[in-house]
Write a protein that holds these residues in place. Structure first.
Motif, PDB file in Angstrom:
ATOM      1  N   SER A   1      50.345  50.607  32.226  1.00  0.00           N
ATOM      2  CA  SER A   1      49.463  49.437  32.311  1.00  0.00           C
ATOM      3  C   SER A   1      50.153  48.194  31.767  1.00  0.00           C
ATOM      4  N   LEU A   2      50.836  48.324  30.641  1.00  0.00           N
ATOM      5  CA  LEU A   2      51.576  47.188  30.094  1.00  0.00           C
ATOM      6  C   LEU A   2      52.610  46.679  31.110  1.00  0.00           C
ATOM      7  N   GLU A   3      53.302  47.605  31.757  1.00  0.00           N
ATOM      8  CA  GLU A   3      54.300  47.221  32.752  1.00  0.00           C
ATOM      9  C   GLU A   3      53.648  46.541  33.955  1.00  0.00           C
ATOM     10  N   ALA A   4      52.557  47.109  34.473  1.00  0.00           N
ATOM     11  CA  ALA A   4      51.876  46.529  35.634  1.00  0.00           C
ATOM     12  C   ALA A   4      51.296  45.157  35.304  1.00  0.00           C
ATOM     13  N   LEU A   5      50.694  45.021  34.135  1.00  0.00           N
ATOM     14  CA  LEU A   5      50.103  43.743  33.727  1.00  0.00           C
ATOM     15  C   LEU A   5      51.179  42.688  33.487  1.00  0.00           C
ATOM     16  N   THR A   6      52.357  43.116  33.024  1.00  0.00           N
ATOM     17  CA  THR A   6      53.480  42.199  32.863  1.00  0.00           C
ATOM     18  C   THR A   6      53.979  41.750  34.231  1.00  0.00           C
TER      19      THR A   6
END
Length: 154
Positions: free
Chosen positions: A73-78
């Motif tokens: 999620s952190l990667e996708a949101l970034t």
């Protein structure tokens, strides 16, 4: 944290904001439970948080969300531009929500570790010179500049 004389940052995105959903959809993504939990933690805690801190807080808020889902999620949101990450001293990575003010610099105190935000325009002349002289495009918001904060200097 805002430097003296600097305007307060724009409100941070909240999990239910229409703009968050629109930005995710533009990347072909949906607002899943793990992404919603990550956004909630970043909005509530503020500041620059390590991935491990986000994982721990999501575990308290949404115990069914697996730690791998938090990292994804952190990667996708970034990638969607909703979250920004910055590398702090010795390779540690911290995450924070983006806002309407856009990209900004990060300053980390070698003494106390505080992370301060500064306008990216401060490095405008450096960016232009690097591009002109070496064809290099500086991504200054991706890493923290180190130094000593006012409190530690006194």
């Amino acid at each position: 944290m805002t430097a003296p004389g600097e305007a307060a940052p724009a409100p941070t995105p909240r999990p239910g904001d229409p703009d968050v959903r629109r930005r995710l959809r533009a990347c072909g993504l949906h607002l899943t439970e793990p992404r919603r939990a990550v956004l909630a933690v970043l909005a509530e805690q503020g500041g620059h948080l390590s991935a491990e801190h986000v994982v721990a807080q999501v575990a308290l808020m949404a115990p069914g969300v697996h730690r791998a889902s938090v990292y994804r999620s952190l990667e996708a949101l970034t990638d969607a531009g909703i979250v920004q990450h910055v590398h702090l001293g010795h390779g540690a990575t911290a995450y924070h929500l983006t806002d309407d003010a856009g990209e900004h610099l990060h300053l980390q105190c070698d003494g106390c570790g505080v992370v301060l935000d500064a306008p990216v325009a401060l490095l405008g002349p450096v960016r232009r010179r690097l591009l002109r002289d070496q064809g290099f495009v500086l991504d200054a918001a991706h890493v923290a500049l180190s130094g000593t904060c006012e409190r530690c200097r006194t």
